[in-house]
Write a protein that holds these residues in place. Structure first.
Motif, PDB file in Angstrom:
ATOM      1  N   GLU A 494       0.877  -1.210   0.080  1.00  0.00           N
ATOM      2  CA  GLU A 494       0.218  -0.115   0.291  1.00  0.00           C
ATOM      3  C   GLU A 494       1.023   1.248   0.100  1.00  0.00           C
ATOM      4  N   SER A 495       0.218   2.244  -0.437  1.00  0.00           N
ATOM      5  CA  SER A 495       1.061   3.451  -0.718  1.00  0.00           C
ATOM      6  C   SER A 495       0.121   4.855  -0.404  1.00  0.00           C
ATOM      7  N   PRO A 496       0.576   5.968   0.194  1.00  0.00           N
ATOM      8  CA  PRO A 496      -0.237   7.031   0.086  1.00  0.00           C
ATOM      9  C   PRO A 496      -0.243   7.810  -1.231  1.00  0.00           C
ATOM     10  N   ASP A 497       0.808   7.485  -2.052  1.00  0.00           N
ATOM     11  CA  ASP A 497       0.780   8.159  -3.235  1.00  0.00           C
ATOM     12  C   ASP A 497       0.197   7.158  -4.485  1.00  0.00           C
ATOM     13  N   PRO A 498      -1.140   7.635  -5.052  1.00  0.00           N
ATOM     14  CA  PRO A 498      -1.902   6.842  -5.954  1.00  0.00           C
ATOM     15  C   PRO A 498      -0.976   6.420  -7.342  1.00  0.00           C
ATOM     16  N   THR A 499       0.352   7.178  -7.484  1.00  0.00           N
ATOM     17  CA  THR A 499       1.093   6.823  -8.548  1.00  0.00           C
ATOM     18  C   THR A 499       2.103   5.762  -8.419  1.00  0.00           C
ATOM     19  N   THR A 500       2.092   5.504  -7.122  1.00  0.00           N
ATOM     20  CA  THR A 500       3.182   4.393  -6.876  1.00  0.00           C
ATOM     21  C   THR A 500       3.613   3.429  -7.477  1.00  0.00           C
ATOM     22  N   PHE A 501       2.502   2.562  -7.933  1.00  0.00           N
ATOM     23  CA  PHE A 501       2.660   1.453  -8.584  1.00  0.00           C
ATOM     24  C   PHE A 501       2.467   1.417 -10.082  1.00  0.00           C
ATOM     25  N   THR A 502       3.741   1.608 -10.670  1.00  0.00           N
ATOM     26  CA  THR A 502       3.863   1.624 -12.200  1.00  0.00           C
ATOM     27  C   THR A 502       3.718   0.342 -12.880  1.00  0.00           C
ATOM     28  N   LYS A 503       3.229   0.056 -13.971  1.00  0.00           N
ATOM     29  CA  LYS A 503       3.166  -1.108 -14.477  1.00  0.00           C
ATOM     30  C   LYS A 503       4.367  -2.060 -14.687  1.00  0.00           C
ATOM     31  N   GLU A 504       5.495  -1.247 -14.648  1.00  0.00           N
ATOM     32  CA  GLU A 504       6.859  -2.125 -14.805  1.00  0.00           C
ATOM     33  C   GLU A 504       6.906  -2.499 -13.421  1.00  0.00           C
ATOM     34  N   GLU A 505       6.615  -1.811 -12.389  1.00  0.00           N
ATOM     35  CA  GLU A 505       6.847  -2.346 -11.054  1.00  0.00           C
ATOM     36  C   GLU A 505       5.934  -3.636 -10.620  1.00  0.00           C
ATOM     37  N   VAL A 506       4.603  -3.437 -10.987  1.00  0.00           N
ATOM     38  CA  VAL A 506       3.824  -4.360 -11.087  1.00  0.00           C
ATOM     39  C   VAL A 506       4.321  -5.605 -11.432  1.00  0.00           C
ATOM     40  N   ASP A 507       4.735  -5.531 -12.756  1.00  0.00           N
ATOM     41  CA  ASP A 507       5.251  -6.701 -13.332  1.00  0.00           C
ATOM     42  C   ASP A 507       6.424  -7.063 -12.707  1.00  0.00           C
ATOM     43  N   PHE A 508       7.289  -6.455 -12.221  1.00  0.00           N
ATOM     44  CA  PHE A 508       8.431  -6.948 -11.383  1.00  0.00           C
ATOM     45  C   PHE A 508       8.241  -7.595 -10.158  1.00  0.00           C
ATOM     46  N   VAL A 509       7.282  -7.148  -9.562  1.00  0.00           N
ATOM     47  CA  VAL A 509       6.997  -7.549  -8.073  1.00  0.00           C
ATOM     48  C   VAL A 509       6.029  -8.912  -8.371  1.00  0.00           C
ATOM     49  N   THR A 510       5.348  -9.083  -9.653  1.00  0.00           N
ATOM     50  CA  THR A 510       4.726 -10.300  -9.943  1.00  0.00           C
ATOM     51  C   THR A 510       5.850 -11.303 -10.282  1.00  0.00           C
ATOM     52  N   ARG A 511       6.732 -11.132 -11.011  1.00  0.00           N
ATOM     53  CA  ARG A 511       7.884 -12.156 -11.282  1.00  0.00           C
ATOM     54  C   ARG A 511       8.625 -12.426 -10.028  1.00  0.00           C
ATOM     55  N   LEU A 512       8.708 -11.320  -8.808  1.00  0.00           N
ATOM     56  CA  LEU A 512       9.672 -11.485  -7.758  1.00  0.00           C
ATOM     57  C   LEU A 512       8.679 -12.477  -6.948  1.00  0.00           C
ATOM     58  N   VAL A 513       7.553 -12.449  -6.872  1.00  0.00           N
ATOM     59  CA  VAL A 513       6.557 -13.474  -6.079  1.00  0.00           C
ATOM     60  C   VAL A 513       6.441 -14.733  -6.663  1.00  0.00           C
ATOM     61  N   ASP A 514       6.459 -14.895  -8.080  1.00  0.00           N
ATOM     62  CA  ASP A 514       6.608 -16.112  -8.670  1.00  0.00           C
ATOM     63  C   ASP A 514       7.830 -16.902  -8.176  1.00  0.00           C
ATOM     64  N   HIS A 515       9.133 -16.223  -7.893  1.00  0.00           N
ATOM     65  CA  HIS A 515      10.397 -17.072  -7.761  1.00  0.00           C
ATOM     66  C   HIS A 515      10.225 -17.038  -6.280  1.00  0.00           C
ATOM     67  N   ALA A 516       9.551 -16.126  -5.302  1.00  0.00           N
ATOM     68  CA  ALA A 516       9.432 -16.566  -4.002  1.00  0.00           C
ATOM     69  C   ALA A 516       8.459 -17.588  -3.724  1.00  0.00           C
ATOM     70  N   ALA A 517       7.646 -17.666  -4.578  1.00  0.00           N
ATOM     71  CA  ALA A 517       6.537 -19.106  -4.347  1.00  0.00           C
ATOM     72  C   ALA A 517       7.193 -20.286  -4.380  1.00  0.00           C
ATOM     73  N   ILE A 518       8.200 -20.574  -5.040  1.00  0.00           N
ATOM     74  CA  ILE A 518       8.813 -21.860  -5.053  1.00  0.00           C
ATOM     75  C   ILE A 518       9.681 -21.816  -3.681  1.00  0.00           C
ATOM     76  N   ALA A 519      10.270 -20.749  -3.346  1.00  0.00           N
ATOM     77  CA  ALA A 519      10.993 -20.739  -2.085  1.00  0.00           C
ATOM     78  C   ALA A 519      10.013 -20.990  -0.784  1.00  0.00           C
ATOM     79  N   ILE A 520       8.882 -20.413  -0.905  1.00  0.00           N
ATOM     80  CA  ILE A 520       7.924 -20.425  -0.231  1.00  0.00           C
ATOM     81  C   ILE A 520       7.448 -21.979   0.234  1.00  0.00           C
ATOM     82  N   ASP A 521       6.951 -22.522  -0.958  1.00  0.00           N
ATOM     83  CA  ASP A 521       6.351 -23.773  -1.107  1.00  0.00           C
ATOM     84  C   ASP A 521       7.386 -24.947  -0.458  1.00  0.00           C
ATOM     85  N   ASN A 522       8.921 -24.724  -0.874  1.00  0.00           N
ATOM     86  CA  ASN A 522       9.796 -25.451  -0.373  1.00  0.00           C
ATOM     87  C   ASN A 522      10.184 -25.317   1.198  1.00  0.00           C
TER      88      ASN A 522
END
Ligand code: ADP
Length: 766
Positions: A494-522
């Motif tokens: 969450e952020s107080p600035d409505p413009t915080t999450f750019t498309k690139e960042e959303v994509d990046f965090v999604t990929r990050l979460v995908d990577h983390a998912a494996i580790a989380i599952d392990n």
């Protein structure tokens, strides 16, 4: 220089006057055909004029039709050339009237004439006065005036006709001159335009391109300053990128909403704007001039269009030199320049973007690699969640964030368990960490898990689904954590600035979460395995304890019977009891090993430390093996260093280790074999240790078995091993005990030749 020869008197002979007139006009017409400097032309005209008519005062003024003013171009007063830098309006004096009407005015009394015509006198009023318009091809370009303070001088009709003729020559000379200058300037501008085009395409550095554009625009239009504003695609604002005026640096970075101000209107309408009196223009932002003596007077703004898009606005400010106002011609020129400039800017921008995109991608991959390494280095479920969250917050600049795992247990409705959070006050989330599950029906968080889709909400206040956890947040990003096709959790930022999450960042965090998912599952699987292991250890420990007691009594009573305390025994009874005792001992060994293992694994094995000499430890272990060694006709050689430092160890446990190694050497060495037990001081990592070495000439081990040594219940596969009793726990326990003493155990073995087991224990520092 002014020709000082006296003017001809009006009463000169008719013939000679005519001749003088013709001569003067001849000279003037000749001069007009030459391309000589304007000032020289006017000087010549004056000289020739005063040969024919009295002209103690004379001037040529040029008109500025845009501002309706006249300015002195050439001025003589009382026969003396003076340099006057003076402008006056058409409304003052008779000159303005002449420019407007294009008619000659001749009078014997200037002031009287003004009064009759209702004109405000101006300048130094003389008596006789005569003014003629300088007529260019399409407009009046100025006025020529002759006058005298001497009341005796009167201009005649004849004087007027000569004066008008001179004026027409003058006009044509000046007009041609002006035209020539204008054409020359255009040619220069076109040359510059070409040069700039080449220059602009020579670089792809966006900042350099922008700087070149502004500097050259100002130079091309002969302007004092220039500014360049580019569209910020995120919010539609125009942002000052370059401003070359004195207060320019302060302007850089300032924003103008589209449609506001001169630049904003120019951008929104995609039309050029000329403002020749900026200070009185409603659209002008006064604050742009603040911070210096710079005053914006005139301004020309054009939209910059490239590839069908308006990308910004180019402005040039304040004409230098005589011209005060930007003309439609200037617009054409700046637009020609602007179209090239826009393309150069767009190219540089695209290049920078691809360059940046590439760099961002490399950075992202590096980050992901780093995260992967960090995630794989730990099997701690919560640590993985914490790491992932920290990275996501760092990348997006979010203010708060959480990670939660989905729990789907049979005895309660599914929900989310918060595993990591950052920035939220503990009281709002703490109960979802341990006791309760966050229901899936609740908030954007739950919705994300149910739909399995990423949700980015930018007007949180208006979102009825949102559950406010901290006040003041404007944007929320929820990304499902997936493993294969299952949603196993969710990340929320969450952020107080409505413009915080750019498309690139959303994509990046999604990929990050995908990577983390494996580790989380392990990590989750590992936690489950650990839980199962824990349960097993507890079970073994329980069972072993339960066995221990009856076995001790079995062992005790068997011993008593063997010793004949229960009555005399015949040979067979004696033999049977020996078998019972050996099996009970074997069971006892197994149970003891199992108990040790479960204690070690549960971290409950306690060491009872005391100061012991290595000799004492060694002798105690050797004594209990003498019989077994003799039974197999083996030889045991003891190589004990004469001086050994005292150790601070658990005596019983170290004897246990030694006995285990000696027992193995005895068991896995055929009859008649040789065993060496060496004890000596040694150094490991530069620190003093005592090292034991148990070397045998036994069966040895193949490579692949060596690798499996020290794993629970491992026993060699050869018949020589299988025929001997054992649990496959001794070495595991021994190595653990050594390591609990900060020591190290090593092994070398060759199949069919023998093995050497050794271990080193650190000498306690005094
Ligand atoms: P156990 O002796 O009860 O089987 P250990 O943990 O002490 O259990 O040993 C595990 C295995 O390692 C043995 O079964 C054997 O295969 C191998 N081993 C241990 N010591 C020796 C040795 N001195 N020579 C050859 N093999 C050995």
């Amino acid at each position: 220089m002014v020709d000082q020869s006296p003017a001809l008197k009006p009463d000169c002979a008719e013939g000679s006057r005519r001749e003088a007139e013709l001569q003067a006009l001849y000279v003037i017409s000749q001069a007009a055909n030459f391309t000589m400097p304007v000032d020289d032309i006017m000087e010549l005209i004056y000289t020739q004029l005063r040969r024919v008519i009295p002209a103690p005062n004379f001037y040529i003024a040029l008109a500025n039709p845009e501002k309706e003013t006249l300015s002195q171009a050439f001025y003589v007063e009382n026969d003396e050339r003076l340099y006057r830098d003076q402008d006056w309006s058409y409304a003052e004096g008779m000159t303005g009237r002449i420019v407007r009407n294009g008619a000659v005015i001749r009078t014997t009394d200037y002031l009287e004439e003004c009064a009759v015509r209702g004109i405000e006198p101006s300048g130094k009023p003389g008596k006789a006065w005569m003014g003629a318009p300088l007529l260019g091809e399409d407009r009046t370009i100025g006025v020529m005036v002759v006058s005298s303070f001497d009341p005796d001088i009167v201009y005649t009709e004849e004087d007027e006709s000569f004066f008008v003729t001179v004026a027409s020559y003058t006009a044509s000379a000046l007009y041609r001159r002006q035209l020539h200058e204008h054409l020359e300037q255009r040619a220069r501008q076109l040359d510059t335009l070409n040069d700039i085009a080449a220059l602009l395409t020579s670089t792809l550095d966006i900042d350099h391109v922008l700087d070149l554009v502004v500097r050259n625009a100002a130079h091309l239009l002969n302007a004092e300053a220039g500014s360049l504003l580019l569209l910020d695609e995120n919010n539609g604002d125009l942002v000052f990128r370059i401003s070359s005026g004195p207060a320019g640096q302060q302007l850089v970075g300032m924003r103008i909403p589209a449609g506001k101000g001169i630049a904003g209107v120019c951008f929104a309408t995609n039309e050029p704007i000329i403002v020749n009196d900026a200070q009185h223009d409603q659209r002008w932002y006064r604050s742009f001039d603040q911070g210096g003596d710079f005053v914006t007077r005139s301004l020309l703004a054009i939209p910059l269009n490239a590839r069908g898009r308006t990308i910004g606005v180019l402005e040039v400010i304040n004409l230098k030199g005589e011209r005060q106002s930007f003309s439609p011609e200037d617009v054409v020129l700046l637009e020609a320049f602007g179209s090239q400039a826009a393309l150069a800017i767009e190219n540089a921008r695209l290049f920078t973007m691809t360059d940046q995109a590439l760099r961002a991608r490399v950075e992202e991959l590096t980050t992901l690699q780093h995260i992967d390494r960090q995630l794989n280095a730990t099997l701690d479920y919560r640590a993985v969640m914490n790491d992932t969250l920290t990275w996501a917050i760092r990348i997006t600049g979010a203010a708060v964030g959480l990670m939660a795992a989905l729990h789907e247990e049979e005895d309660r409705p599914p929900g989310l368990q918060v595993l990591a959070y950052d920035g939220y006050p503990p009281d709002v989330l703490e109960r979802y960490v341990e006791e309760e599950l966050w229901p899936l029906s609740r908030g954007i968080l739950g919705r994300t898990v149910l739909t399995g889709e990423t949700l980015l909400i930018t007007e949180l206040g208006k979102n009825t689904l949102n559950v406010e956890l901290v006040p003041g947040m404007q944007a929320k990003l929820c990304i499902p954590i997936r493993r294969e096709s299952r949603v196993i959790g969710v990340m929320a930022l969450e952020s107080p600035d409505p413009t915080t999450f750019t498309k690139e960042e959303v994509d990046f965090v999604t990929r990050l979460v995908d990577h983390a998912a494996i580790a989380i599952d392990n990590a989750r699987l590992f936690e489950e395995v650990q839980r199962a292991n824990q349960a097993k250890t507890e079970f073994i420990s329980f069972v072993s304890h339960e066995f221990k007691q009856p076995m001790t009594s079995m062992k005790g009573y068997t011993d008593l019977l063997i010793k004949g305390i229960g009555g005399p025994l015949n040979d067979q009874q004696q033999q049977f009891l020996n078998v019972i005792r050996s099996n009970v001992q074997r069971l006892d060994r197994l149970v003891t090993d199992l108990l040790d293992i479960s204690r070690i694994e549960a971290g409950r094995l306690r060491l009872e430390m005391s100061d012991v000499s290595p000799q004492a430890l060694t002798e105690e272990a050797v004594q209990s093996f003498e019989q077994a060694i003799a039974e197999k006709q083996q030889t045991l050689e003891l190589e004990m260093a004469p001086e050994l430092p005292t150790l601070h160890v658990d005596r019983g446990r170290i004897v246990q280790v030694l006995m285990n190694l000696l027992s193995n050497a005895n068991k896995y060495t055929p009859e008649g074999g040789h065993i060496t037990l060496g004890v000596e001081p040694c150094k490991r990592d530069g620190l003093p240790h005592v090292c034991w070495r148990v070397e045998d000439t036994g069966i040895g081990m193949p490579e692949e078995e060596l690798a499996k040594l020290f794993t629970k219940f491992f026993r060699g596969s050869s018949p020589e091993v299988r025929n001997v009793k054992g649990t496959g726990l001794g070495l595991v326990i021994s190595r653990s005990i050594v390591e609990m003493h900060d020591g190290e155990m090593m092994v070398e073995s060759t199949l069919g030749e023998g093995s050497t087991f050794s271990f080193a224990l650190p000498v306690a520092r005094s």
